[in-house]
Design an enzyme around this catalytic site. Structure first.
Site, PDB file in Angstrom:
ATOM      1  CB  ALA A  75      -0.918  -0.004   1.216  1.00 46.94           C
ATOM      2  N   GLY A 119      -0.620  -5.269   0.704  1.00 55.01           N
ATOM      3  CA  GLY A 119      -1.829  -5.202  -0.106  1.00 55.01           C
ATOM      4  C   GLY A 119      -1.682  -5.894  -1.444  1.00 55.01           C
ATOM      5  CD  GLU A 155      -3.951  -7.579   2.687  1.00 57.92           C
ATOM      6  OE1 GLU A 155      -4.758  -7.770   3.618  1.00 57.92           O
ATOM      7  OE2 GLU A 155      -3.374  -6.497   2.493  1.00 57.92           O
TER       8      GLU A 155
END
Length: 269
Positions: free
Chosen positions: A69, A114, A117
């Site tokens: 992120a 992220g 993910e």
């Protein structure tokens, strides 16, 4: 699709969406998440129209799929904004999981935080030999917030998920393959063609059956075995009302090429 952080290119029935921020290793920002969400919505609309049969997500450049992120943006968040950002990430993951077509992450470099993910929200992960995976959020004093703890444990098991999430360790593609995090490891120049080829192979199958198989597997993973088996029975029987079932079996018995006409929509399941 018009997007400032994404590139989109169709290869026949397969769409490749590339996160295009190589100058920051394709880091996830709120804008990237919003544009990925819209890209997924568009993929769903195009799939329902019969124009799309597979989606591949990848990152621009050789260094990163998504290196994490945008930490600079996250560092200024308070509790309420962090909760909303996490909800946006979870909504994206749920959307990818519910698409009635295969979604493959072609991980070409770092898939951290992220990025890992987003890859976990895809149906399969194909990795370059140079790929690296990790959930290093504990090094920043937080935990994965886009579904990483839950999707990781469902893919690799509790003990390995605990180790990765609590240590923040980074693993290479070979280890990711060994523990079941990725489906296949490819040479860098063979990664995207391999992901596209798999989508093309699936595109030749009954589209309604593919959509229902994906839905049953995703939904059944969260059910007790008896309930999951009941879901399978009903889904199996329901497909016997479809034109694709009649065409598929008639083509097999008639020893002729199959010509499916159904649309990949599992919404009725």
């Amino acid at each position: 699709m018009t997007a400032s952080t994404l590139l989109s290119e169709d290869h026949g029935p397969v769409r490749v969406v590339t996160i295009n921020r190589p100058q920051v290793l394709n880091a996830l920002s709120a804008e990237v998440v919003a544009e990925l969400t819209e890209a997924a919505h568009q993929a769903g609309r195009d799939a329902s129209a019969g124009a799309l049969r597979g989606l591949v997500l990848t990152g621009a450049g050789a260094k990163a799929f998504v290196a994490g992120a945008d930490i600079a943006a996250m560092s200024t968040m308070g509790e309420d904004r962090a909760r909303e950002f996490a909800r946006q990430g979870h909504a994206l993951g749920e959307l990818l999981a519910r698409l009635p077509i295969p979604v493959i992450a072609a991980v070409n470099g770092f898939a951290l935080g992220g990025g890992c993910e987003v890859a976990l929200a895809c149906d399969f992960i194909y990795a370059s030999e140079t790929a690296r995976f990790g959930q290093p959020e504990v090094k920043l004093g937080v935990i994965p917030g886009f579904g990483g703890t839950q999707r990781l444990l469902r893919r690799v098991g509790l003990a390995r998920a605990l180790e990765l999430c609590m240590s923040g360790a980074m693993i290479d593609a070979a280890e990711a393959l060994r523990i079941g995090l990725v489906n296949r490891v490819c040479k860098p120049d063979e990664l995207l063609p391999a992901a596209i080829k798999t989508c093309e192979t699936i595109a030749q199958m009954g589209p309604q059956a593919v959509a229902v198989a994906k839905a049953v597997l995703h939904r059944g993973a969260d059910l007790a075995l008896t309930a999951a088996n009941a879901l399978e029975i009903e889904a199996f029987a329901g497909l016997f009302t479809s034109d694709d079932q009649k065409e598929g079996m008639a083509a097999f018995l008639g020893k002729r090429p199959v010509a499916f006409t159904g649309r990949p929509d599992a919404g009725s399941l």
